[in-house]
Design an enzyme around this catalytic site. Structure first.
Site, mmCIF file in Angstrom:
data_model
loop_
_atom_site.group_PDB
_atom_site.id
_atom_site.type_symbol
_atom_site.label_atom_id
_atom_site.label_comp_id
_atom_site.label_asym_id
_atom_site.label_seq_id
_atom_site.Cartn_x
_atom_site.Cartn_y
_atom_site.Cartn_z
ATOM 1 N N THR A 247 -4.125 0.978 -3.600
ATOM 2 C CA THR A 247 -4.224 1.986 -4.119
ATOM 3 C C THR A 247 -5.041 2.096 -5.658
ATOM 4 O OG1 THR A 247 -4.318 3.298 -2.192
ATOM 5 C CG2 THR A 247 -4.722 4.004 -4.186
ATOM 6 N N ASN B 92 0.720 7.198 2.539
ATOM 7 C CA ASN B 92 1.281 6.550 3.467
ATOM 8 C C ASN B 92 2.620 6.814 3.832
ATOM 9 O OD1 ASN B 92 -1.253 5.323 4.147
ATOM 10 N ND2 ASN B 92 -1.015 3.745 2.608
ATOM 11 N N ASP C 22 0.132 2.507 8.403
ATOM 12 C CA ASP C 22 -0.914 2.348 7.473
ATOM 13 C C ASP C 22 -0.041 0.834 6.793
ATOM 14 O OD1 ASP C 22 -3.410 0.657 6.882
ATOM 15 O OD2 ASP C 22 -3.088 2.475 5.829
ATOM 16 N N LYS D 266 2.096 4.835 -0.993
ATOM 17 C CA LYS D 266 1.075 6.031 -1.086
ATOM 18 C C LYS D 266 1.623 6.824 -0.470
ATOM 19 C CE LYS D 266 -3.121 4.557 0.750
ATOM 20 N NZ LYS D 266 -4.622 4.869 0.502
ATOM 21 N N ASP E 240 0.779 -1.480 0.195
ATOM 22 C CA ASP E 240 -0.021 -0.167 -0.053
ATOM 23 C C ASP E 240 0.822 0.842 0.031
ATOM 24 O OD1 ASP E 240 -2.859 1.433 -0.174
ATOM 25 O OD2 ASP E 240 -2.656 0.947 1.915
#
Length: 165
Positions: free
Chosen positions: A69, A39, A52, A36, A34
């Site tokens: 995402t 985060n 996260d 991005k 994840d």
């Protein structure tokens, strides 16, 4: 719409922080899944910290969970072919593009359209003129359709990314 972008040196520093975090996770057989900007947090010294870990998973071979995402999802996740740590290197390429260009390369209002564009590949994306040739090079080497060809996933591992100009 461009939200602003970083110069090469700033993007290189932040990317290097992420590479170190991913290398550590991968050494523990954890796939983050994840990556991005949302985060990533800055610590008191200006270094990036990953947060996260909701999609993080121990993976020794492959996993088939569809997660992430949409703008950052690797092609093998979309194709449901099974994935491993190589998806984190794909996402790193997308993150570097966003750091340098101000927006991710694969963006639409609808996730299914975003997935279609991702499956066409990074070669079909027009890079802004202000993204350097070194920036373009590392992004294209990280965002290879074939996971085995991605920078960082080959024999040299994260060192191949560290050595890139």
């Amino acid at each position: 719409m461009c939200r602003g972008h970083f110069d090469d040196n700033t993007a290189r520093f932040y990317s290097a922080c992420v590479v170190e975090a991913l290398a550590y996770l991968h050494s523990k057989h954890l796939v983050y899944r994840d990556l991005k900007p949302e985060n990533l947090l800055l610590d008191e010294k200006g270094y990036i910290k990953l947060v996260d870990f909701g999609f993080a998973k121990p993976v020794r071979t492959k996993t088939w969970t569809f997660c992430g995402t949409p703008e950052y999802v690797a092609p093998e996740i979309i194709r449901n072919k099974g994935h491993d740590r190589s998806v984190d290197y794909w996402a790193l390429g997308i993150l570097i593009f966003e750091l340098l260009a101000g927006v991710p390369p694969f963006t639409t209002l609808h996730p299914m359209k975003t997935y279609t564009i991702i499956l066409k590949g990074i070669e079909h994306i027009e890079f802004p003129r202000y993204v350097s040739r070194h920036g373009t090079s590392i992004i294209k080497r990280l965002c290879r359709d074939n996971p085995a060809e991605r920078l960082g996933y080959q024999r040299g591992g994260a060192d191949d990314i560290r050595k890139h100009k």
